[in-house]
Write an enzyme that holds these catalytic residues in place. Structure first.
Site, mmCIF file in Angstrom:
data_model
loop_
_atom_site.group_PDB
_atom_site.id
_atom_site.type_symbol
_atom_site.label_atom_id
_atom_site.label_comp_id
_atom_site.label_asym_id
_atom_site.label_seq_id
_atom_site.Cartn_x
_atom_site.Cartn_y
_atom_site.Cartn_z
ATOM 1 N N ASP A 1 0.966 -1.166 0.123
ATOM 2 C CA ASP A 1 0.182 0.025 -0.173
ATOM 3 C C ASP A 1 1.091 1.115 0.088
ATOM 4 O O ASP A 1 1.968 1.283 0.477
ATOM 5 C CB ASP A 1 -0.804 -0.014 1.291
ATOM 6 C CG ASP A 1 -1.963 0.924 1.168
ATOM 7 O OD1 ASP A 1 -2.330 1.454 0.034
ATOM 8 O OD2 ASP A 1 -2.625 1.219 2.031
ATOM 9 N N HIS B 1 2.603 3.648 -9.000
ATOM 10 C CA HIS B 1 2.699 2.085 -9.269
ATOM 11 C C HIS B 1 3.737 1.742 -9.925
ATOM 12 O O HIS B 1 4.382 0.447 -9.890
ATOM 13 C CB HIS B 1 1.467 1.816 -10.091
ATOM 14 C CG HIS B 1 -0.119 2.198 -9.333
ATOM 15 N ND1 HIS B 1 -0.338 1.803 -8.052
ATOM 16 C CD2 HIS B 1 -1.035 2.946 -9.696
ATOM 17 C CE1 HIS B 1 -1.226 2.349 -7.766
ATOM 18 N NE2 HIS B 1 -1.888 2.897 -8.640
ATOM 19 N N LEU C 1 11.985 -19.952 -4.233
ATOM 20 C CA LEU C 1 10.831 -19.282 -3.806
ATOM 21 C C LEU C 1 9.584 -19.243 -4.294
ATOM 22 O O LEU C 1 9.744 -19.537 -5.962
ATOM 23 C CB LEU C 1 11.164 -17.624 -3.881
ATOM 24 C CG LEU C 1 10.261 -16.611 -3.512
ATOM 25 C CD1 LEU C 1 9.970 -16.722 -2.184
ATOM 26 C CD2 LEU C 1 10.574 -15.297 -4.215
HETATM 27 C C1 FPP Z 1 -2.020 0.071 -3.173
HETATM 28 O O1 FPP Z 1 -1.592 1.235 -3.210
HETATM 29 C C2 FPP Z 1 -1.367 -0.667 -4.376
HETATM 30 C C3 FPP Z 1 -2.033 -1.005 -5.407
HETATM 31 C C4 FPP Z 1 -3.648 -1.064 -5.518
HETATM 32 C C5 FPP Z 1 -1.404 -1.552 -6.375
HETATM 33 C C6 FPP Z 1 -0.038 -2.467 -6.286
HETATM 34 C C7 FPP Z 1 0.572 -2.765 -7.489
HETATM 35 C C8 FPP Z 1 1.902 -2.515 -7.740
HETATM 36 C C9 FPP Z 1 3.007 -2.458 -6.575
HETATM 37 C C10 FPP Z 1 2.473 -2.618 -8.987
HETATM 38 C C11 FPP Z 1 2.387 -3.792 -9.753
HETATM 39 C C12 FPP Z 1 2.502 -5.133 -9.190
HETATM 40 C C13 FPP Z 1 3.255 -6.283 -9.778
HETATM 41 C C14 FPP Z 1 3.201 -7.274 -9.184
HETATM 42 C C15 FPP Z 1 4.388 -5.926 -10.889
HETATM 43 P P1 FPP Z 1 -2.625 2.557 -3.571
HETATM 44 O O2 FPP Z 1 -2.599 2.974 -4.938
HETATM 45 O O3 FPP Z 1 -3.887 2.334 -2.983
HETATM 46 O O4 FPP Z 1 -2.000 3.844 -2.500
HETATM 47 P P2 FPP Z 1 -2.619 4.943 -1.679
HETATM 48 O O5 FPP Z 1 -3.504 4.208 -0.587
HETATM 49 O O6 FPP Z 1 -1.372 5.629 -1.420
HETATM 50 O O7 FPP Z 1 -3.571 5.712 -2.776
#
Ligand code: FPP
Length: 240
Positions: free
Chosen positions: A18, A35, A129
């Protein structure tokens, strides 16, 4: 194999990644940049995990509720996932990483589904892994799917973990989580691995996911090893 008090030859770490959006906003960047940096953090953590004793790593990349995000953000996340499965295959093979995806596949694009299957097939012998990426994942929906796979009413916990694995497209039983990490400062489970985390140790950090690196994983693992896991037993019994 099930995790026990002393035996950490099998160790499952799960991460709720997150803070991507806030990381970007704090820098005056579009959320998508968060992201993109988050995907780099994924690569760093996958590289570090086996050396820190992690044998199964489950990352929450896209929840079933994330479909409610703006279309552009969903598209960007899907294309980052596609790039990941397409580009990391060789790296995973070289490093003994087995890649799997848990969650629903029927709402993913055909190209993404093909990239996932190709990556899963190509890496299936990896023994260093097991990297599981949760995509279009909802723990409550997985539990419902698992229930619908059985006609029996006398299921044991083991049976149910087996069904839950199947409900997530895997041959393996759903592995219990030893350590559940959430970055970004919030302290909630967000419909993630609810059955599997029944006795997980929880570790919450303020670190935003794009900044997460090997030292953060080390800190979380070290916190885990200072916890006393009792699985409901009294302290003296647990030590036995
Ligand atoms: C939450 O942060 C994160 C996500 C919904 C997406 C996670 C995706 C990645 C880390 C990149 C792609 C993944 C891979 C495996 C290549 P948020 O956007 O909700 O953050 P915020 O709470 O600060 O708004």
């Amino acid at each position: 194999m099930q995790s026990t008090l002393q035996d950490y030859s099998f160790f499952h770490t799960a991460i709720i990644m997150d803070g991507n959006g806030r990381w970007a906003t704090q820098r005056g960047l579009p959320r998508g940049e968060g992201h993109r940096e988050g995907a780099k953090a994924v690569r760093r953590v996958v590289e570090a995990a086996p050396g820190l004793g992690v044998s199964v790593l489950t990352l929450y990349a896209f929840s079933s509720d994330n479909w409610r995000r703006p279309e552009g953000e969903v598209k960007q996340l899907m294309s980052l996932l596609y790039e990941f499965f397409q580009n990391e295959k060789e790296n995973c093979i070289a490093n003994g990483v087995r890649l799997s995806v848990i969650g629903r596949r029927d709402r993913l694009s055909l190209v993404l589904r093909s990239a996932i299957s190709a990556a899963e097939n190509a890496t299936r012998w990896g023994g260093a892994l097991h990297l599981r990426i949760a995509v279009d994942y909802s723990s409550r929906d997985s539990i419902l799917r698992a229930i619908s796979l059985s006609e029996r009413r006398d299921l044991t916990r083991e049976d149910f973990s087996g069904l839950l694995g199947k409900a997530n497209n895997l041959d393996d039983r759903a592995p219990d989580v030893d350590l559940l990490i959430r970055t970004g400062g919030e302290q909630r489970l967000s419909d993630y691995l609810l059955w599997e985390s029944a006795y997980a140790e929880l570790f919450f950090t303020q670190r935003m996911w794009p900044d997460f690196d090997k030292s953060d994983l080390e800190e979380a693992m070290s916190a885990f090893h200072h916890r006393e896991r009792r699985f409901g037993a009294a302290p003296a019994q647990a030590a036995r």
